[in-house]
Write a protein that holds these residues in place. Structure first.
Motif, short mmCIF file in Angstrom:
data_model
loop_
_atom_site.label_atom_id
_atom_site.label_comp_id
_atom_site.label_asym_id
_atom_site.label_seq_id
_atom_site.Cartn_x
_atom_site.Cartn_y
_atom_site.Cartn_z
N ASP A 98 -24.19 -51.37 6.55
CA ASP A 98 -24.72 -51.71 4.70
C ASP A 98 -25.70 -51.13 4.82
O ASP A 98 -26.69 -50.43 5.89
CB ASP A 98 -25.06 -53.30 5.22
CG ASP A 98 -23.77 -54.61 5.99
OD1 ASP A 98 -23.09 -54.24 5.57
OD2 ASP A 98 -24.17 -55.62 6.18
N ARG A 99 -26.41 -51.48 3.25
CA ARG A 99 -27.80 -50.22 3.04
C ARG A 99 -27.17 -49.18 3.57
O ARG A 99 -28.25 -48.43 4.35
CB ARG A 99 -29.04 -51.46 3.23
CG ARG A 99 -28.62 -53.08 2.62
CD ARG A 99 -30.32 -53.53 3.10
NE ARG A 99 -30.26 -54.60 2.38
CZ ARG A 99 -29.95 -55.94 3.03
NH1 ARG A 99 -29.37 -55.82 3.83
NH2 ARG A 99 -30.36 -56.87 1.97
N SER A 100 -26.85 -47.77 3.52
CA SER A 100 -26.91 -47.17 4.03
C SER A 100 -26.19 -45.52 2.65
O SER A 100 -25.19 -46.26 2.16
CB SER A 100 -25.67 -47.10 5.16
OG SER A 100 -26.58 -47.94 6.45
N GLU A 101 -27.22 -44.91 2.33
CA GLU A 101 -26.98 -43.85 1.98
C GLU A 101 -27.24 -42.60 2.54
O GLU A 101 -28.66 -42.66 2.66
CB GLU A 101 -27.45 -44.28 0.04
CG GLU A 101 -27.31 -45.81 -0.30
CD GLU A 101 -28.11 -45.24 -1.89
OE1 GLU A 101 -27.41 -44.82 -2.92
OE2 GLU A 101 -28.59 -46.72 -2.11
N LEU A 148 -30.06 -40.08 6.41
CA LEU A 148 -29.24 -41.58 5.41
C LEU A 148 -31.13 -41.22 4.62
O LEU A 148 -32.05 -41.13 5.31
CB LEU A 148 -29.40 -42.95 6.23
CG LEU A 148 -27.76 -43.00 7.10
CD1 LEU A 148 -27.90 -44.07 7.84
CD2 LEU A 148 -26.78 -42.18 6.28
N LYS A 149 -30.77 -42.02 4.08
CA LYS A 149 -32.01 -42.16 2.97
C LYS A 149 -33.26 -42.84 3.71
O LYS A 149 -34.47 -42.66 3.67
CB LYS A 149 -31.80 -42.95 1.64
CG LYS A 149 -31.56 -41.77 0.83
CD LYS A 149 -30.92 -42.81 -0.27
CE LYS A 149 -29.87 -42.24 -1.82
NZ LYS A 149 -30.32 -42.49 -2.85
N HIS A 180 -22.09 -48.07 2.84
CA HIS A 180 -22.06 -48.36 1.97
C HIS A 180 -23.40 -48.95 1.27
O HIS A 180 -24.49 -49.66 1.80
CB HIS A 180 -20.56 -49.57 1.68
CG HIS A 180 -21.35 -50.36 2.61
ND1 HIS A 180 -21.97 -52.64 1.80
CD2 HIS A 180 -21.32 -51.66 3.37
CE1 HIS A 180 -21.98 -52.73 2.04
NE2 HIS A 180 -21.97 -52.70 3.61
N ARG A 181 -24.05 -49.24 0.23
CA ARG A 181 -25.37 -49.65 -0.04
C ARG A 181 -25.42 -50.56 -0.19
O ARG A 181 -27.08 -50.92 -0.63
CB ARG A 181 -25.75 -48.84 -1.40
CG ARG A 181 -25.09 -48.66 -2.95
CD ARG A 181 -25.35 -47.89 -3.98
NE ARG A 181 -24.30 -48.27 -4.80
CZ ARG A 181 -24.50 -49.31 -6.21
NH1 ARG A 181 -25.50 -50.25 -5.83
NH2 ARG A 181 -23.79 -49.82 -6.76
N ARG A 182 -24.62 -51.69 -0.18
CA ARG A 182 -25.06 -53.21 -0.83
C ARG A 182 -25.21 -53.83 0.83
O ARG A 182 -25.28 -53.60 1.74
CB ARG A 182 -23.64 -53.78 -1.69
CG ARG A 182 -23.80 -52.54 -2.95
CD ARG A 182 -22.51 -53.87 -3.86
NE ARG A 182 -22.18 -52.80 -4.79
CZ ARG A 182 -22.56 -54.32 -6.10
NH1 ARG A 182 -23.12 -54.76 -5.59
NH2 ARG A 182 -22.65 -53.18 -7.27
N VAL A 219 -17.52 -43.01 2.76
CA VAL A 219 -18.66 -43.42 2.17
C VAL A 219 -17.99 -44.69 0.74
O VAL A 219 -17.46 -43.65 0.11
CB VAL A 219 -19.38 -42.37 1.33
CG1 VAL A 219 -20.92 -42.65 0.33
CG2 VAL A 219 -21.00 -41.94 2.84
#
Length: 530
Positions: A421-424, A440-441, A395-397, A371
């Motif tokens: 991408d865009r994963s938290e 994930l969110k 990663h969150r971007r 992460v």
């Protein structure tokens, strides 16, 4: 314990050239040893560097299991030979031996002068230490439950100092549970040292000094330059400060190298086109600093800084204080934790903040999440993938290139690392500390056995209070932000800051080293003005 594979064993046994053997012979003593003779054993701290003329030596663990053999033109030892740490293995003659014994101080001097020999020996020592970290039953034995904060702190200390160790959790190990029943809770964790000695509920400092690592400080020491923090900035200052005649002392709360010391490979460091591991960079820097008589004291936690007229006083744990004519704050930053419930249940078992040989061994052929979107995350992902893990980078971007070097983005693709991408992560799922999956969110649930977190860091500056000016995030203000004339000067004359802890700094290893070296020039100017 299984013997190392032939390919690994071969990489740990490089050969000395005839000219290198001749040089060593001039500085050492020719000796012989008979079949079965023990050259050194677990717990020894003073064995010499041994270069083999003829014969063969087996390296074995404490119970006699063979790890590797070294023959003619080979040499014995690993990192503890340079650091003074207790040795973790036995060396036993398996064929009549003729060898050269070189004392440690003599070897250090030679390594400073002979670049080719230094490269050969240091690379072998580092590889051997990493190999020992991956072998069960070598080094420290730490007995204590995962629920114990003291146990987890000692495990973090062992990992950050790259010490071989095994951990026995009485909640999951019947033999350890039987042992624990004989002890009261105040005696845990129990630490068994190489050689058989036991420590009950020791601090990291007590374990360190029992192993022969680091310096035992007096109640009060006075120095020219005190460096607080032993990451790249602190090590850069140690080398330049000591080499330019300043009595230099470096203290650190954990170990030498900082976050950079845990990097699997730094590819963009000037002068190393093939890259260099954080361990090797740290080892070389420490060896270089010690050449000029810089002193290192770890682990000592700094508690407070009191500015003074002529000398600033830094108070450390265990009632030590250092009075220094100048202080460099190079404490770096500590890892950010994932903001999810129950994280502490998994930390140290299936959630980690660095990827070393023990973790890589755990993760072979397992599903692993790394992460983070920075270079450290990429280096760890590549390292784990090369070891056989099935790695996904979260990663969150929207675009990884916003925060990661292009060459590492290419390396991820080369080694088959999946990138999301865009994963938290919003939640962790598992039992008894062993991770099974994450949510994930966005609601998606993914199966992972291990997670490695590289979420950036927060500055290690709480201990400073309002002694020097800090920004809203806790990073130390310097230069114009602190009403100073020079970029690295804090709001207090004679106290400087360098590296990741400094507000506005570029968070790169090479930049930190440069700032550490530059700080020494500002220290000279400050002392000259006084």
């Amino acid at each position: 314990m299984a013997e190392l594979t032939s390919s690994v064993a071969g990489s740990l046994s490089p050969a000395l050239s005839a000219s290198q053997l001749a040089t060593l012979a001039q500085l050492g003593k020719e000796r012989t040893a008979d079949l079965g003779e023990v050259l050194y054993e677990v717990g020894d701290r003073r064995y010499p560097f041994i270069a083999i003329r003829d014969g063969e030596v087996a390296i074995r663990d404490a119970v006699g299991n063979e790890i590797v053999r070294h023959g003619a033109s080979g040499f014995l030892g690993e990192l503890n030979l340079l650091s003074g740490q207790t040795v973790f293995v036995n060396a036993v003659v398996t064929e009549p031996l003729r060898y050269i014994a070189v004392e440690r101080d003599t070897l250090r001097s030679l390594l400073y002068e002979d670049a080719a020999l230094s490269d050969l020996v240091l690379a072998a020592f580092i590889s051997r230490r990493e190999a020992l970290q991956a072998v069960q039953g070598i080094g420290l034995e730490i007995v204590g439950p995962h629920s114990s904060t003291a146990t987890m702190q000692l495990l973090d200390f062992a990992r950050s100092n790259r010490l071989p160790f095994s951990w026995r959790d009485p909640d999951h190990d019947s033999a350890a549970a039987a042992l624990v029943t004989e002890l009261d809770e105040a005696s845990l964790p129990l630490v068994r040292l190489p050689g058989g000695a036991e420590l009950h509920h020791p601090s990291a400092g007590q374990v360190s000094r029992a192993l022969g690592i680091g310096l035992e400080l007096g109640a009060r020491d006075e120095v020219d330059l005190l460096v607080v923090g032993a990451g790249p900035a602190g090590l850069g200052a140690a080398v330049y400060g000591a080499s330019e005649g300043l009595e230099t002392l470096v203290v650190d709360e954990t170990g030498l190298g900082g976050q950079a010391g845990a990097s699997r490979r730094i590819e963009n460091y000037l002068g190393f086109p093939a890259g260099i591991t954080g361990t090797e960079l740290t080892s070389r820097a420490v060896t270089q600093a010690r050449k000029f008589n810089a002193r290192f004291a770890t682990p000592y936690r700094a508690l407070s800084l009191e500015p003074g007229n002529g000398r600033h006083v830094v108070r450390l744990e265990e009632d030590h204080e250092i009075a220094a004519r100048a202080v460099l704050l190079a404490t770096g930053a500590q890892y950010r934790r994932l903001p999810v419930d129950g994280l502490d249940q998994y930390e140290g078992i299936s959630v980690f903040y660095a990827a070393g040989p023990p973790e890589a061994q755990l993760c072979g052929a397992e599903r692993v999440a790394v992460v983070g979107g920075g270079n450290s995350a990429a280096q760890a992902a590549v390292w784990l993938a090369r070891g056989g893990a099935l790695v996904t980078l979260l990663h969150r971007r929207a675009d990884l290139r916003e925060t990661m070097s292009d060459y590492l983005v290419r390396e991820l693709k080369r080694y088959g690392v999946a990138v999301r991408d865009r994963s938290e992560i919003a939640a962790l799922h598992g039992a008894d500390g062993q991770l099974e999956s994450v949510t994930l969110k966005g609601g998606e649930r993914l199966r992972f056995s291990y997670v490695f977190l590289f979420l950036g860091a927060m500055p290690c500056t709480e201990w400073l209070g309002d002694t020097v000016e800090r920004d809203e995030n806790g990073f130390i203000q310097t230069g114009s932000g602190a009403n100073g004339e020079k970029l690295l000067e804090t709001s207090v004359p004679g106290i400087l800051a360098a590296g990741d802890v400094r507000s506005g700094s570029t968070k790169r290893c090479a930049t930190a080293v440069g700032e550490g070296a530059w700080a020494v020039q500002l220290v000279h100017a400050h002392l000259a003005a006084r």
